[in-house]
Design a protein around this motif. Structure first.
Motif, PDB file in Angstrom:
ATOM      1  N   PRO A  45       0.829  -1.204   0.000  1.00  0.00           N
ATOM      2  CA  PRO A  45       0.000   0.000   0.000  1.00  0.00           C
ATOM      3  C   PRO A  45       0.865   1.257   0.000  1.00  0.00           C
ATOM      4  CG  PRO A  45      -0.882  -1.601   1.537  1.00  0.00           C
ATOM      5  CD  PRO A  45       0.452  -2.140   1.082  1.00  0.00           C
ATOM      6  N   GLY A  53      -5.221   8.684  -0.302  1.00  0.00           N
ATOM      7  CA  GLY A  53      -5.383   7.272  -0.004  1.00  0.00           C
ATOM      8  C   GLY A  53      -4.127   6.454  -0.225  1.00  0.00           C
ATOM      9  N   TRP A  55      -2.762   2.910  -2.127  1.00  0.00           N
ATOM     10  CA  TRP A  55      -3.128   2.100  -3.277  1.00  0.00           C
ATOM     11  C   TRP A  55      -2.184   0.902  -3.398  1.00  0.00           C
ATOM     12  CZ3 TRP A  55      -7.109   4.036  -6.539  1.00  0.00           C
ATOM     13  CH2 TRP A  55      -7.555   5.313  -6.205  1.00  0.00           C
ATOM     14  N   PHE A  63      -6.494  -2.449  -4.809  1.00  0.00           N
ATOM     15  CA  PHE A  63      -7.058  -2.068  -3.521  1.00  0.00           C
ATOM     16  C   PHE A  63      -6.822  -0.584  -3.258  1.00  0.00           C
ATOM     17  CE2 PHE A  63      -5.719  -6.482  -3.319  1.00  0.00           C
ATOM     18  CZ  PHE A  63      -6.836  -7.131  -2.792  1.00  0.00           C
ATOM     19  N   LEU A  64      -7.798   0.047  -2.631  1.00  0.00           N
ATOM     20  CA  LEU A  64      -7.686   1.431  -2.183  1.00  0.00           C
ATOM     21  C   LEU A  64      -8.144   1.501  -0.738  1.00  0.00           C
ATOM     22  CD1 LEU A  64      -7.590   4.552  -2.232  1.00  0.00           C
ATOM     23  CD2 LEU A  64      -9.836   4.496  -3.364  1.00  0.00           C
ATOM     24  N   THR A  65      -7.287   2.058   0.117  1.00  0.00           N
ATOM     25  CA  THR A  65      -7.646   2.284   1.510  1.00  0.00           C
ATOM     26  C   THR A  65      -7.630   3.779   1.775  1.00  0.00           C
ATOM     27  OG1 THR A  65      -6.656   0.172   2.175  1.00  0.00           O
ATOM     28  CG2 THR A  65      -7.039   1.815   3.907  1.00  0.00           C
ATOM     29  N   THR A  84     -11.332  -0.015   3.113  1.00  0.00           N
ATOM     30  CA  THR A  84     -10.696  -0.560   1.910  1.00  0.00           C
ATOM     31  C   THR A  84     -11.742  -1.020   0.900  1.00  0.00           C
ATOM     32  OG1 THR A  84      -8.744  -1.280   3.155  1.00  0.00           O
ATOM     33  CG2 THR A  84      -9.115  -2.322   1.029  1.00  0.00           C
ATOM     34  N   LYS A  86     -12.040  -2.572  -3.342  1.00  0.00           N
ATOM     35  CA  LYS A  86     -11.218  -3.294  -4.317  1.00  0.00           C
ATOM     36  C   LYS A  86     -11.945  -3.393  -5.649  1.00  0.00           C
ATOM     37  CE  LYS A  86     -12.826  -7.819  -2.675  1.00  0.00           C
ATOM     38  NZ  LYS A  86     -12.398  -9.125  -2.105  1.00  0.00           N
TER      39      LYS A  86
END
Length: 275
Positions: A45, A53, A55, A63-65, A84, A86
């Motif tokens: 990440p 964010g 990635w 995925f993105l958190t 998160t 996805k």
């Protein structure tokens, strides 16, 4: 080429309508003139340029958190990204995934893309000066001499031909469905160019010519209406247009098949975009 032919009022009016439609299509929100970055996702990440964010990708899924304070929302639903999320794409697919910024929270759209079997992000910012300063694409004057009759010789089956793209890290494939064959006035030999299929039986030809790098971009494309039953086609090079990579360094546009070249200056269609 032989002595110039004078365009009729009807021909010129049709070309003017084509140019107006082309400019409208280019100047759309979050369109090709709004690209501001192209970045590959990593396995860990990570923060990306211009985008809030964290990635990452495991190779098959992206995925993105993010927290609500990052101001990211999902384009399709408007839902705030908190935690998160996805997404999974196939090669060459794209997804306008999340958005942020501006008074409405929608100024920048983050496009998730799969290219060369790797995940990448592209930011599309409606505040990009390429869009806000856009006044149209320079073109040659309309010339009926560059409306050329030819023929289409279809292959029994499509042939996949490896090609390069505007991004040296991304290879492409040209699915050739046949060849467009024609003569340029004043040139003795026939020209043969690989063609791809488009909707409703139309064809797309990507080509080099001798004007590239001087008055035109490194390559252009022209769409050809569906061949007649006898295989005859009309190639109107006045409608030759630039790929998005002519306007932005963040495109992955396909290059012509090797040999898809005219050894003359095609002084018709779009020129190099203005800086």
């Amino acid at each position: 080429m032989s002595s110039p032919t004078t365009a009729t009022d009807a021909q010129h009016a049709r070309w003017e309508r084509f140019r107006a439609g082309r400019h409208s299509a280019l100047a759309t929100e979050h369109g090709w003139l709004t690209l501001t970055s192209f970045q590959w996702l990593e396995s860990q990440p990570s923060r990306m340029e211009l985008v809030p964010g964290l990635w990452s990708t495991d190779g098959t899924t992206a995925f993105l958190t993010a927290s609500a304070a990052d101001g990211l929302t999902v384009v399709e639903t408007g839902q705030v990204v908190e935690g998160t999320i996805k997404a999974t794409l196939q090669d060459e697919e794209s997804l306008m995934w999340v958005q942020y910024g501006g008074d409405d929270g929608k100024q920048v759209v983050v496009e998730l893309a799969m290219r060369a079997d790797k995940y990448a992000l592209r930011t599309r910012d409606n505040g990009s000066p390429v869009l806000t300063g856009f006044t149209g694409v320079p073109t040659y004057e309309y010339s009926p001499d560059w409306v050329i009759q030819g023929r289409f010789e279809a292959y029994a089956e499509p042939v996949d031909v490896p090609i390069g793209t505007a991004n040296p890290l991304v290879d492409g494939v040209h699915r050739s469905v046949g060849e467009v064959v024609f003569r340029v006035p004043g040139v003795a030999h026939e020209v043969r160019l690989h063609a791809e299929a488009e909707k409703l039986g139309a064809l797309n030809v990507t080509f080099h010519d001798e004007s590239n790098g001087e008055t035109t971009d490194e390559w252009r494309k022209v769409f050809i209406p569906r061949p007649r039953p006898d295989g005859s086609v009309i190639i109107d090079f006045n409608r030759a247009i630039n790929y998005p990579s002519a306007f932005t360094p963040y495109g992955t546009c396909p290059m012509p098949v090797r040999g898809n070249s005219l050894d003359v200056r095609v002084e018709a269609g779009e020129k190099l975009p203005q800086e």
